[in-house]
Each structure stands twice: as structure tokens, then as C-alpha cells.
Design a protein around this motif. Structure first.
Motif, short mmCIF file in Angstrom:
data_model
loop_
_atom_site.label_atom_id
_atom_site.label_comp_id
_atom_site.label_asym_id
_atom_site.label_seq_id
_atom_site.Cartn_x
_atom_site.Cartn_y
_atom_site.Cartn_z
N GLY A 211 22.60 26.47 41.38
CA GLY A 211 21.38 25.77 40.97
C GLY A 211 21.12 24.52 41.78
N ILE A 212 21.44 24.56 43.06
CA ILE A 212 21.22 23.41 43.96
C ILE A 212 19.91 23.63 44.71
CG2 ILE A 212 22.09 22.15 45.96
CD1 ILE A 212 23.74 21.75 43.38
N MET A 213 19.01 22.65 44.63
CA MET A 213 17.69 22.79 45.27
C MET A 213 17.32 21.61 46.16
SD MET A 213 16.11 25.71 44.64
CE MET A 213 14.33 25.41 44.71
N THR A 214 18.26 20.69 46.36
CA THR A 214 18.00 19.54 47.25
C THR A 214 19.22 19.29 48.13
OG1 THR A 214 18.82 17.90 45.66
CG2 THR A 214 16.46 18.44 45.57
N ALA A 215 18.97 18.73 49.30
CA ALA A 215 20.06 18.46 50.24
C ALA A 215 21.04 17.43 49.70
CB ALA A 215 19.48 18.00 51.58
N ASP A 216 20.53 16.43 48.97
CA ASP A 216 21.44 15.39 48.47
C ASP A 216 22.40 15.95 47.43
OD1 ASP A 216 19.01 15.53 46.82
OD2 ASP A 216 19.85 13.85 45.70
N GLU A 217 21.94 16.87 46.59
CA GLU A 217 22.86 17.46 45.61
C GLU A 217 23.81 18.46 46.27
OE1 GLU A 217 21.17 18.76 41.88
OE2 GLU A 217 21.30 16.66 41.22
N ALA A 218 23.39 19.07 47.37
CA ALA A 218 24.31 19.92 48.13
C ALA A 218 25.45 19.08 48.68
CB ALA A 218 23.56 20.61 49.26
N GLU A 219 25.13 17.87 49.16
CA GLU A 219 26.17 16.97 49.67
C GLU A 219 27.09 16.50 48.55
OE1 GLU A 219 24.42 14.78 53.56
OE2 GLU A 219 23.34 14.31 51.71
N LEU A 220 26.55 16.33 47.34
CA LEU A 220 27.39 15.97 46.19
C LEU A 220 28.34 17.12 45.85
CD1 LEU A 220 24.89 14.12 43.80
CD2 LEU A 220 26.74 13.12 45.16
N ALA A 221 27.88 18.35 46.02
CA ALA A 221 28.73 19.51 45.76
C ALA A 221 29.92 19.52 46.71
CB ALA A 221 27.93 20.79 45.90
N VAL A 222 29.68 19.15 47.97
CA VAL A 222 30.77 19.03 48.94
C VAL A 222 31.72 17.92 48.50
CG1 VAL A 222 31.37 18.46 51.32
CG2 VAL A 222 29.38 19.91 50.85
N GLY A 244 10.21 27.41 46.29
CA GLY A 244 11.04 28.60 46.41
C GLY A 244 12.35 28.27 47.11
N ALA A 245 13.37 29.09 46.84
CA ALA A 245 14.67 28.87 47.45
C ALA A 245 14.60 28.90 48.98
CB ALA A 245 15.66 29.91 46.94
N ALA A 246 13.80 29.81 49.53
CA ALA A 246 13.70 29.92 50.98
C ALA A 246 13.06 28.70 51.61
CB ALA A 246 12.90 31.18 51.36
N GLU A 247 12.27 27.96 50.84
CA GLU A 247 11.63 26.76 51.37
C GLU A 247 12.63 25.62 51.55
OE1 GLU A 247 8.10 23.55 50.14
OE2 GLU A 247 8.18 25.51 49.16
N VAL A 248 13.56 25.47 50.60
CA VAL A 248 14.50 24.35 50.65
C VAL A 248 15.81 24.69 51.36
CG1 VAL A 248 13.52 23.38 48.55
CG2 VAL A 248 15.53 24.87 48.39
N LEU A 249 16.10 25.97 51.52
CA LEU A 249 17.37 26.40 52.11
C LEU A 249 17.65 25.80 53.49
CD1 LEU A 249 19.94 28.11 52.12
CD2 LEU A 249 18.55 30.11 52.72
N PRO A 250 16.69 25.78 54.43
CA PRO A 250 17.00 25.23 55.75
C PRO A 250 17.44 23.77 55.73
CG PRO A 250 15.00 26.53 55.84
CD PRO A 250 15.34 26.37 54.39
N GLU A 251 16.80 22.94 54.92
CA GLU A 251 17.19 21.52 54.88
C GLU A 251 18.55 21.34 54.23
OE1 GLU A 251 14.49 19.78 51.27
OE2 GLU A 251 13.44 20.95 52.81
N ILE A 252 18.88 22.20 53.29
CA ILE A 252 20.21 22.15 52.67
C ILE A 252 21.27 22.61 53.67
CG2 ILE A 252 21.66 23.26 50.91
CD1 ILE A 252 19.19 23.19 49.05
N VAL A 256 24.89 20.83 55.02
CA VAL A 256 26.21 21.24 54.54
C VAL A 256 26.75 22.54 55.12
CG1 VAL A 256 25.88 19.99 52.37
CG2 VAL A 256 25.30 22.43 52.49
N LYS A 257 26.00 23.20 56.00
CA LYS A 257 26.47 24.46 56.59
C LYS A 257 27.82 24.23 57.27
CE LYS A 257 25.61 28.81 58.05
NZ LYS A 257 25.32 29.96 57.17
N GLY A 258 28.79 25.08 56.97
CA GLY A 258 30.11 24.95 57.55
C GLY A 258 31.06 24.11 56.72
N LYS A 259 30.50 23.31 55.81
CA LYS A 259 31.32 22.47 54.93
C LYS A 259 31.58 23.14 53.58
CE LYS A 259 29.25 18.24 56.85
NZ LYS A 259 28.47 17.02 56.52
N ILE A 260 30.74 24.10 53.25
CA ILE A 260 30.78 24.75 51.95
C ILE A 260 30.08 26.10 52.10
CG2 ILE A 260 28.54 23.82 51.14
CD1 ILE A 260 29.91 23.26 48.42
N THR A 261 30.50 27.09 51.35
CA THR A 261 29.84 28.39 51.38
C THR A 261 28.48 28.29 50.70
OG1 THR A 261 31.93 29.60 51.39
CG2 THR A 261 29.98 30.81 50.65
N ILE A 262 27.45 28.83 51.33
CA ILE A 262 26.09 28.74 50.80
C ILE A 262 25.60 30.12 50.37
CG2 ILE A 262 23.70 28.09 51.27
CD1 ILE A 262 24.74 26.21 53.48
#
Length: 336
Positions: A211-222, A244-252, A256-262
Motif C-alpha cells: 500500500g505504498i503510493m509515494t516515494a517518501d513512504e517507499a524510502e521509509l519502508a527501506v 493509478g499505481a502505474a502513474e506513481v511507480l516510476p518515481e518510487i 528505492v529500486k535495488g534497495k528493496i523488492t518492488i
């Protein structure tokens, strides 16, 4: 999707799902409980619309003649980067003509037969979570996802998941305001960084934050030490007017790509959609509602067959975009 499976599913889900030619939430908007999206239904629609805006660059001058659709998640090889997303509530969401235990067994068994895994869900009725654990134990693998309950309740369910032989475990933080849980008197809510760290540290299993939809919360998950996130707006079922998920996925993915499984979840219907999500930054995707139809209409075999259809479509798409492995799929194959 075979006509006979759709016909049977429509009969069994009358009044809850119309089994539309395109599962886009238009006919079931506002039907929560049910199969629709919350409020205006726009968050459900946004998942498909954002994915539909992504186009593929066709390439045919290359040597990628026999692509490998397999990938490895949490140290386990799966036949394609697709899993069933966590779903429960056959009675109040799907009509109840297929029982909870039967439904989740179809999902878990069909996924394993296809060489992948199913995530199983949680809900106000204890049989929902327990049915998932029973199927994981019986068929030999799966990933339980727990509602954002009290710390004590979550940790108790994590321990049960470990005993059942779960491959990983997680919490769908996007269920923090679920109407159905509130109606059943089950308190859920958001979690602090400290609370999430406690949950991660309570288990030896890879921990997933869904349920992560923003880059800042993705970084908190890491930061909390999660093994994976799921980029998801809960199928448009919890908050109206979400992107939509596809809209926010690139910025996330950029953060965090490579730091956590997406993982990514929302509006994925075909192997081409899977290809797009991987190119946008996902490592693996989750599919929900279409697997409900397959399970209701065709049981475990129906679930397995849908995986095979997706895999075939993904294989063809990889050939026509010049990708020999899942790891070779990236932003070069897409355009907006």
C-alpha cells in the motif's frame, strides 16, 4: 478468459460482479463491500487508465528469440513475475456461493501449480486469515498479508504464518481505513515507523509493506528494514481520487529500486500489462479481480490457466521488445 469460466463465474457472483468484458470498475463503482471501487470509483479506473497511457516500443532486430520469463523473489524461483494479490470476503464481497476456504485453496493451489505464489488475506472473520494459512500449509507455500491491526494482533498472526510455512509475510497498510473492517468492529489504522520496525524485527521472514503510493513512504519502508513494498491503492477500494499505481511507480522506483523488492498492483489484466509494470520499475506484479473470476469459474485449474495465458502474452511481448530475461526489461521499451 474462456467463455465457460466467465459464464460460471457470472452465475455464481450475480449481484456482486458482472464479469464485464473489461474489468475496469465502471459497472461496480461505489460497491464496497462488493467488487467495486470506493466512492466515485475513480481510484479503480485510474489504475487501468494510467497503465493504458504507457505504450511499448517494438523492436525486432535482435537475438532474443526464446525469452526466459522466470525470476527470483525472496530466494525462490518463480515461473513468471506474477502472483495472486491478497483477497478475502467471499460472502460480503463476492456473493458467498464459493466458501472462503475453498476460494483461497483454489488461489494457492493454482498459483503453485503454475510455478508461482499466492498472497492470502486477512479480515474481520478469523476464518479468512486461517483459511489462507491452512491452504499454505496444505499445498506448500504462500504469503499471508495481515490487516494493520494492533501490534499484538499482527505479531500473533505473523507467528501463525511462520508455523504454516509462509515464504514471506506482510501488512497491507493501505487497509488502515477499510470500511468492511470498521463495520465488523475490527480496529485498524496507520502505523508509525517505530511500530513497523517492531513488526519487521518480530520475524525471520521477509516482511512486505503493501500500500505504498509515494516515494517518501517507499524510502521509509527501506528505513524500517522491509524486504519489499507493494505499490498499490488497494484496488481503488479505500480512498477516492487516488492516482493509478502505474502513474506513481516510476518515481518510487527512482528512489528505492535495488534497495528493496518492488511489487506493483492495480489494473493489470494481460501479459502486456505485466511487461509495462516491469518497465516502469516493478520487480513483480500482483493481480486480483481477474483471479477471482478464474477461481469462481474454474477452480484451481482456472487459476493455473490464467497464469499460463499471462505467461504466454509476456513471452510474446518480450520477443517483440527485445528482452531476453526479466532483468532486461526497463524503461527503454516504453514511451508515454
Amino acid at each position: 478468459m474462456p467463455t465457460e469460466i466467465r459464464k460460471k463465474a457470472r452465475e455464481l457472483m450475480t449481484g456482486y460482479c458482472k464479469v464485464c468484458p473489461v474489468c475496469d470498475g465502471r459497472a461496480c463503482k461505489g460497491q464496497v463491500p462488493g467488487m467495486g471501487g470506493v466512492g466515485s470509483g475513480s481510484s479503480f479506473w485510474a489504475n487501468l487508465e494510467s497503465l493504458g497511457k504507457v505504450k511499448l516500443n517494438m523492436r525486432t532486430i535482435h537475438d532474443k528469440k526464446d525469452p526466459d520469463t522466470s525470476t527470483t523473489i525472496f530466494g525462490r524461483k518463480i515461473s513468471l513475475p506474477v502472483m495472486v494479490g491478497p483477497m478475502t470476503g467471499t460472502t460480503y464481497n463476492m456473493g458467498g456461493k464459493v466458501g472462503e476456504k475453498e476460494f483461497v485453496s483454489y488461489l494457492v493451489e493454482g498459483s503453485l501449480k503454475a510455478g508461482s505464489l499466492a498472497m492470502t488475506g486477512d479480515g474481520a472473520d478469523p476464518t479468512m486469515y486461517n483459511s489462507g494459512l491452512e491452504a499454505i500449509r496444505e499445498f506448500g507455500g504462500g504469503i499471508p498479508i495481515i490487516k494493520p491491526r494492533s501490534q499484538q494482533e499482527i505479531i500473533s498472526r505473523i507467528k501463525e504464518g511462520e508455523k504454516a510455512g509462509a515464504v514471506a509475510i506482510g501488512v497491507d497498510i493501505d487497509g488502515a481505513g477499510l470500511v468492511t473492517m470498521a463495520l465488523k468492529g475490527q480496529p485498524v489504522g496507520p502505523k508509525t515507523v517505530g511500530e513497523l520496525k517492531e513488526l519487521v524485527q518480530s520475524t525471520h521472514l521477509p516482511f512486505i509493506l503493501k500500500g505504498i503510493m509515494t516515494a517518501d513512504e517507499a524510502e521509509l519502508a527501506v528505513e524500517i528494514g522491509a524486504a519489499a513494498i507493494v505499490v498499490s491503492n488497494h484496488g481503488g477500494r479505500v480512498l477516492d481520487s487516488c492516482p493509478g499505481a502505474a502513474e506513481v511507480l516510476p518515481e518510487i522506483a527512482k528512489k528505492v529500486k535495488g534497495k528493496i523488492t518492488i511489487f506493483a498492483d492495480g489494473g493489470i489484466r494481460t501479459g502486456t500489462d505485466v511487461l509495462k509494470m516491469l518497465a516502469l520499475g516493478a520487480d513483480c506484479v500482483l493481480i486480483g479481480r481477474p483471479f477471482v473470476i478464474q477461481a469462481f469459474g474454474g477452480g484451481a485449474q482456472g487459476v493455473e490457466e490464467y497464469y499460463k495465458t499471462i505467461q504466454s502474452q509476456l513471452y510474446g511481448g518480450m520477443i517483440l521488445t527485445g528482452c531476453g530475461t526479466i532483468g532486461e526489461i526497463d524503461e527503454r521499451i516504453i514511451r508515454y
